[in-house]
Scaffold this motif. Structure first.
Motif, short mmCIF file in Angstrom:
data_model
loop_
_atom_site.label_atom_id
_atom_site.label_comp_id
_atom_site.label_asym_id
_atom_site.label_seq_id
_atom_site.Cartn_x
_atom_site.Cartn_y
_atom_site.Cartn_z
N PHE A 192 -20.85 12.60 -54.20
CA PHE A 192 -19.72 11.67 -54.34
C PHE A 192 -18.40 12.43 -54.30
O PHE A 192 -17.48 12.03 -53.56
N TYR A 193 -18.26 13.49 -55.09
CA TYR A 193 -16.97 14.19 -55.17
C TYR A 193 -16.62 14.91 -53.87
O TYR A 193 -15.45 15.00 -53.51
N GLN A 194 -17.64 15.37 -53.16
CA GLN A 194 -17.37 15.98 -51.85
C GLN A 194 -16.83 14.94 -50.87
O GLN A 194 -15.88 15.20 -50.12
N GLN A 195 -17.43 13.74 -50.89
CA GLN A 195 -16.93 12.67 -50.03
C GLN A 195 -15.54 12.24 -50.46
O GLN A 195 -14.68 11.96 -49.61
N TYR A 196 -15.32 12.18 -51.75
CA TYR A 196 -14.01 11.79 -52.27
C TYR A 196 -12.95 12.79 -51.83
O TYR A 196 -11.86 12.42 -51.41
N ILE A 197 -13.29 14.08 -51.90
CA ILE A 197 -12.36 15.13 -51.51
C ILE A 197 -12.05 15.08 -50.02
O ILE A 197 -10.93 15.39 -49.60
N ASP A 198 -13.03 14.67 -49.22
CA ASP A 198 -12.77 14.50 -47.79
C ASP A 198 -11.66 13.49 -47.55
O ASP A 198 -10.88 13.61 -46.60
N THR A 199 -11.60 12.48 -48.43
CA THR A 199 -10.57 11.45 -48.32
C THR A 199 -9.27 11.87 -49.00
O THR A 199 -8.17 11.60 -48.50
N ASP A 200 -9.40 12.55 -50.12
CA ASP A 200 -8.22 12.98 -50.89
C ASP A 200 -8.39 14.44 -51.29
O ASP A 200 -8.80 14.74 -52.42
N PRO A 201 -8.12 15.37 -50.39
CA PRO A 201 -8.36 16.80 -50.66
C PRO A 201 -7.45 17.38 -51.74
O PRO A 201 -7.70 18.50 -52.19
N TYR A 202 -6.41 16.66 -52.15
CA TYR A 202 -5.48 17.18 -53.14
C TYR A 202 -5.72 16.59 -54.53
O TYR A 202 -4.85 16.66 -55.39
N SER A 203 -6.90 16.02 -54.74
CA SER A 203 -7.23 15.48 -56.07
C SER A 203 -7.79 16.61 -56.94
O SER A 203 -8.94 17.02 -56.79
N TYR A 204 -6.95 17.10 -57.84
CA TYR A 204 -7.42 18.20 -58.71
C TYR A 204 -8.55 17.74 -59.62
O TYR A 204 -9.46 18.51 -59.96
N ALA A 205 -8.52 16.46 -60.02
CA ALA A 205 -9.58 15.93 -60.89
C ALA A 205 -10.92 15.92 -60.16
O ALA A 205 -11.97 16.21 -60.75
N ALA A 206 -10.90 15.58 -58.87
CA ALA A 206 -12.15 15.57 -58.09
C ALA A 206 -12.71 16.98 -57.95
O ALA A 206 -13.91 17.21 -58.12
N TRP A 207 -11.85 17.95 -57.64
CA TRP A 207 -12.30 19.34 -57.53
C TRP A 207 -12.86 19.83 -58.87
O TRP A 207 -13.89 20.53 -58.91
N TYR A 208 -12.20 19.46 -59.95
CA TYR A 208 -12.62 19.89 -61.28
C TYR A 208 -14.01 19.32 -61.61
O TYR A 208 -14.90 20.06 -62.07
N ASN A 209 -14.20 18.04 -61.37
CA ASN A 209 -15.50 17.43 -61.66
C ASN A 209 -16.59 17.94 -60.72
O ASN A 209 -17.75 18.06 -61.12
N LEU A 210 -16.21 18.26 -59.49
CA LEU A 210 -17.16 18.88 -58.57
C LEU A 210 -17.60 20.23 -59.14
O LEU A 210 -18.80 20.57 -59.13
N GLY A 211 -16.63 21.00 -59.64
CA GLY A 211 -16.96 22.29 -60.25
C GLY A 211 -17.90 22.14 -61.43
O GLY A 211 -18.86 22.91 -61.58
N ASN A 212 -17.67 21.14 -62.26
CA ASN A 212 -18.54 20.91 -63.41
C ASN A 212 -19.96 20.58 -62.99
O ASN A 212 -20.93 21.02 -63.62
N SER A 213 -20.09 19.80 -61.92
CA SER A 213 -21.43 19.45 -61.43
C SER A 213 -22.15 20.69 -60.88
O SER A 213 -23.35 20.88 -61.14
N PHE A 214 -21.45 21.51 -60.14
CA PHE A 214 -22.04 22.76 -59.66
C PHE A 214 -22.47 23.63 -60.85
O PHE A 214 -23.54 24.24 -60.84
N HIS A 215 -21.61 23.67 -61.86
CA HIS A 215 -21.89 24.49 -63.05
C HIS A 215 -23.18 24.04 -63.71
O HIS A 215 -24.02 24.88 -64.11
N LYS A 216 -23.39 22.73 -63.83
CA LYS A 216 -24.58 22.22 -64.50
C LYS A 216 -25.85 22.48 -63.70
O LYS A 216 -26.95 22.45 -64.26
N LEU A 217 -25.71 22.75 -62.41
CA LEU A 217 -26.86 23.13 -61.58
C LEU A 217 -27.00 24.64 -61.47
O LEU A 217 -27.76 25.14 -60.64
N ASN A 218 -26.23 25.35 -62.28
CA ASN A 218 -26.24 26.83 -62.28
C ASN A 218 -25.76 27.42 -60.95
O ASN A 218 -26.09 28.57 -60.63
N LEU A 219 -24.97 26.65 -60.21
CA LEU A 219 -24.37 27.15 -58.97
C LEU A 219 -22.98 27.67 -59.32
O LEU A 219 -21.95 27.07 -58.97
N PHE A 220 -22.95 28.78 -60.00
CA PHE A 220 -21.71 29.24 -60.63
C PHE A 220 -20.65 29.70 -59.62
O PHE A 220 -19.46 29.47 -59.84
N GLU A 221 -21.08 30.33 -58.55
CA GLU A 221 -20.11 30.76 -57.53
C GLU A 221 -19.40 29.56 -56.92
O GLU A 221 -18.17 29.56 -56.74
#
Length: 467
Positions: A192-221
């Protein structure tokens, strides 16, 4: 004397407040037009003074009894001050005057939601949806109701509908992440957040939540990359710095994490959590003086920060100051009495001080709160074994195996205890189970009791499993 006051300009708007306060001081009665009253009410609401705002509304209703706006504001203020029955009465009057006003049903829905009458809340929100021109906030309220009902799938549906109407709704972006997290659907969240970012690449909240989701999957990089984009868009985004620091910790990049954590201080006041996180990094780097310094800053700022009290104890333990460490472990346990890690450290410190009974009691607490801690079972049984309590050690290991039937190291340890007890047949049976579970760990047996390497019965069994 009754003096009239009409709202005509911005200057008049400010003057209306002064005139209103003058009227109250003089215990007089001035007339204000509806616009002036609205401005005065909103002024007190913004000042977080609902009591004065309600007083203004009372005057407004008396002077403009057919103006629905004041009954709605009155209801809103009654809700803020926990006077729900009065709020219902105000909304009922407003509905008689203007039944097509969506705010009536929105506020009524709020009351029902706050009192956990969820079906009635949804009924009123649906009415508001039918009447309102802008519905993104109403859709979000419906999502909150479904969250309260633990129906997170429905909540996601309504949050997405809300975001379709207002992509800049930050609350919606964060609530959606929360729902995906509760459902443990991080992959869907990422999509969802990747698709959202495709539409609004300057949404800091979307990037932040995307980072949190990666973090929870242990995709730390990947998480760090997402946090970096959020920071690039919003330089003062302290939460993104903090979570980036957490991701760096997971990658054992403690020096980098410290720098990132400290960067948050440029944009917000230092807080106990960040001080504690920095302390943990210094602890991992075995820089105990620096670690202790930050842990102390943490507990000074928040005396209820159990992890920081514990951290101070860990630094002292590392310096073999075991007696001193006990004081700080106890402080941590006083705050979080069911934390098994705290009890484990306490048990170890007592053991090193040769306070065996206290150590045993602490180990019992560890295993009460976390019976899946294999290391705790092994260490506890070792203490018993060293005290000559062989039967108790074997019984403890039997309980450990009952709770952790897949842990081969427990079976190998049981073999050692049974041999020490002279129960050779049972010992060989446990050895076969251990070898079936994980033959590569057979060395554990000899690490604990090296003399068993000369036992031909044991060697013969092992040779059948090891090729």
């Amino acid at each position: 004397m009754e003096e009239e006051f009409f709202f005509e300009s911005n200057e008049d708007a400010q003057r209306s407040i002064e005139r209103y306060e003058e009227m109250i001081r003089n215990k007089d009665q001035y007339f204000f037009d509806a616009g002036a009253f609205e401005y005065i009410v909103d002024f007190y609401i913004e000042k977080n003074d609902p009591v004065k705002a309600l007083q203004v509304v009372d005057y407004a209703v008396s002077q403009h009894p057919y103006a629905t706006v004041f009954l709605i504001k009155q209801a809103h203020l009654f809700i803020l001050t926990n006077h729900n029955e009065q709020a219902f009465i105000a909304l009922q009057k407003a509905e008689l005057l203007e039944p097509s006003e969506p705010d009536i049903y929105l506020l009524r829905g709020n009351i029902y939601q706050n009192t956990e009458r969820y079906s009635e809340a949804l009924e009123n929100y649906e009415k508001a949806l039918d009447l309102a021109e802008s519905t993104d906030e109403i859709l979000l309220q419906i999502a909150y109701v479904y969250q309260s009902m633990s129906d997170y799938e429905s909540a996601i549906t309504y949050i997405k509908l809300s975001l379709e109407q207002n992509m800049e709704n930050q609350d919606g972006l964060y609530e959606l992440a929360f729902c995906y997290d509760v459902l443990d659907k991080q992959e869907e969240s990422i999509k969802f957040y990747q698709q959202y970012i495709d539409t609004d690449p300057y949404s800091y909240a979307a990037w932040y939540n995307l980072g949190n989701s990666f973090h929870k999957l242990n995709l730390f990089e990947k998480a760090i990359d997402a946090y970096d984009y959020a920071i690039l868009i919003k330089e003062d985004f302290s939460s993104a710095y903090f979570n980036k620091g957490n991701a760096l910790v997971q990658l054992d990049k403690y020096d980098e994490a410290i720098e990132v954590y400290k960067h948050t201080f440029e944009y917000e006041q230092p807080n106990a959590d960040t001080y504690c996180a920095i302390g943990e990094c210094y602890e991992k780097l075995e820089k105990m003086d620096e670690a202790r310094s930050y842990y102390k800053k943490s507990v000074k700022m928040d005396p209820k920060m159990a992890d920081a009290w514990f951290g101070i104890g860990v630094t002292l333990n590392h310096e073999e100051r075991y007696f001193e460490s006990l004081h700080f472990y106890k402080k941590a346990i006083d705050l979080e009495g069911e934390n098994p890690d705290f009890w484990f450290a306490m048990a170890d410190a007592h053991y090193k001080l040769n306070q065996i009974e206290e150590s045993i009691a602490a180990y019992e607490k560890v295993l009460e709160y976390n019976p899946l801690d294999i290391e705790a079972w092994l260490d506890f049984s070792t203490v018993l074994y060293e005290q000559g309590k062989l039967l108790e050690a074997s019984e403890t290991m039997a309980e450990a195996i009952k709770n952790n039937p897949e842990a081969a190291e427990l079976y190998y340890r049981m073999v050692a205890y049974l041999f020490a007890l002279g129960n050779y047949a049972d010992a060989l049976g446990y050895l076969e189970t251990a070898l079936t579970t994980d033959p590569d760990k057979h060395y554990i047996l000899f690490e604990y009791l090296p003399q068993l390497q000369d036992n031909s019965a044991i060697i013969n069994v092992i040779n059948r499993y090891i090729r």
